[in-house]
Scaffold this active site. Structure first.
Site, PDB file in Angstrom:
ATOM      1  N   CYS A 164      40.830  32.732  34.090  1.00  7.71           N
ATOM      2  CA  CYS A 164      40.034  33.175  32.957  1.00  7.71           C
ATOM      3  C   CYS A 164      40.779  33.101  31.628  1.00  7.71           C
ATOM      4  O   CYS A 164      40.147  33.144  30.569  1.00  7.71           O
ATOM      5  CB  CYS A 164      39.544  34.607  33.196  1.00  7.71           C
ATOM      6  N   ALA A 165      42.101  33.027  31.650  1.00  7.11           N
ATOM      7  CA  ALA A 165      42.869  32.889  30.410  1.00  7.11           C
ATOM      8  C   ALA A 165      42.927  31.451  29.924  1.00  7.11           C
ATOM      9  O   ALA A 165      43.470  31.178  28.847  1.00  7.11           O
ATOM     10  CB  ALA A 165      44.287  33.431  30.602  1.00  7.11           C
TER      11      ALA A 165
END
Length: 349
Positions: A142-143
């Site tokens: 997700c980063a």
């Protein structure tokens, strides 16, 4: 960042299949009710996520049959290459460029394995030059949208004049599992969607925004918070700790440190552009950063319309923010496996 790097364009794209949340909840009930004794207690998560609909690489029927690695990766390669080409072309069109004018391609994706990687498979379709540099990146989760943008900006700054294409693409739904379901699998079924985002960067003052800086913070001893487990049937999601309370308690000191390294503080940021991992994560971010309840409106809208698409999601939020009018200074931020907070500081053109 020296020299300054301009964000020339930004585009988003989704796969063709729509997954209304109410239909997903019904299907999940039929699948998990007999397989997972705690399902009824967890079922409200489908309503509390704040999601109305999502998009997926495959039609819903595809997910209702047992799938192994070969089928999942065949679906990933076919759908991802098509989605890569569509979103990359949209970003090139907005930048008024052709594929042959791109010098370096950064591809961020952690939901499938393709070797040759996606940009190599799309090279002829996109018209990329044979000497274009390729940087495929796996494992950011997700980063990935924020970290990928920071990486692309650093590469653009290192080679003034070079045009850098970033593509963040995830097909999270292909990890859907029916065998031995866990709490994390139920949450993932309620949250994840598929999508892609792309942007073109170039050193210089042009573009709708400039990258001022970037920073990351990885907390020691947090490897088990989020990630993938690798099983014979495919990838399985790991949520070993509750992320909202972690973000509420520990994000602010990390953010203060990351901004201080750029000579900034939270009060000098006009708008945070956040990865909306879920409604509770959005609320935790608002609390941790003292933003006020409801401040992260674009985040909630993206979550409602597309779900959590992992890496590209924060770029969807940035796209909505720029269409609404970016303030003087924004900070993109996303949390991902590691456990890591990644930030990119932007100044509006």
């Amino acid at each position: 960042m020296t020299p300054p790097v301009g964000l020339i364009s930004l585009a988003t794209a989704q796969p063709p299949h729509e997954l209304p949340q109410a239909e997903v909840a019904r299907a999940a009930g039929e699948i998990f009710r007999d397989r997972f004794p705690q399902f009824e207690r967890m079922a409200p998560v489908f309503e509390t996520t704040g999601i109305r609909t999502r998009q997926s690489a495959m039609p819903m029927e595809w997910y209702l049959e047992p799938r192994g690695w070969p089928e999942r990766m065949e679906a990933y390669t076919t759908a991802a290459v098509d989605l890569f080409a569509r979103v990359a072309q949209a970003a090139l069109d907005e930048a008024d460029l052709t594929g042959a004018e791109i010098d370096l391609i950064v591809t961020v994706s952690s939901t499938g394995i393709a070797t040759p990687s996606l940009e190599a498979r799309a090279m002829e379709t996109m018209g990329f030059r044979p000497d274009a540099a390729r940087v495929p990146v796996f494992g950011l989760g997700c980063a990935g949208g924020a970290t990928g943008l920071a990486l692309a900006a650093r590469l653009a700054a290192a080679q003034p004049g070079a045009r850098v294409l970033l593509v963040a693409l995830e097909l999270c739904t292909l990890s859907f599992r029916m065998d031995a379901p866990s709490k994390a699998d139920i949450v993932a079924t309620a949250l994840f969607g598929d999508g892609a985002a792309a942007c073109v960067l170039r050193a210089g003052e042009d573009g709708f925004a400039q990258v001022e800086g970037a920073a990351e913070h990885t907390w020691p001893g947090t490897l088990d918070i989020m990630g993938w487990r690798v099983d014979p049937q495919g990838l399985g999601v790991i949520f070993a700790q509750a992320i909202p309370p972690f973000a509420r308690q520990r994000l602010r000191p990390a953010m203060d440190s990351m901004l201080a390294g750029q000579g900034l503080c939270v009060e000098q940021v006009d708008r945070f552009v956040c990865h909306p991992g879920g409604t509770k994560v959005v609320e935790a971010l608002e609390s941790a950063l003292d933003l006020g309840q409801g401040a992260l409106d674009h985040e909630r809208e993206v979550l409602a319309d597309h779900g959590n698409m992992s890496a590209p999601t924060v770029l969807y939020v940035l796209d909505r923010a720029r269409r609404a009018g970016l303030p003087r200074r924004s900070v993109m931020t996303a949390l991902g496996p590691g456990f890591t907070a990644s930030t990119v500081t932007l100044s509006a053109a």
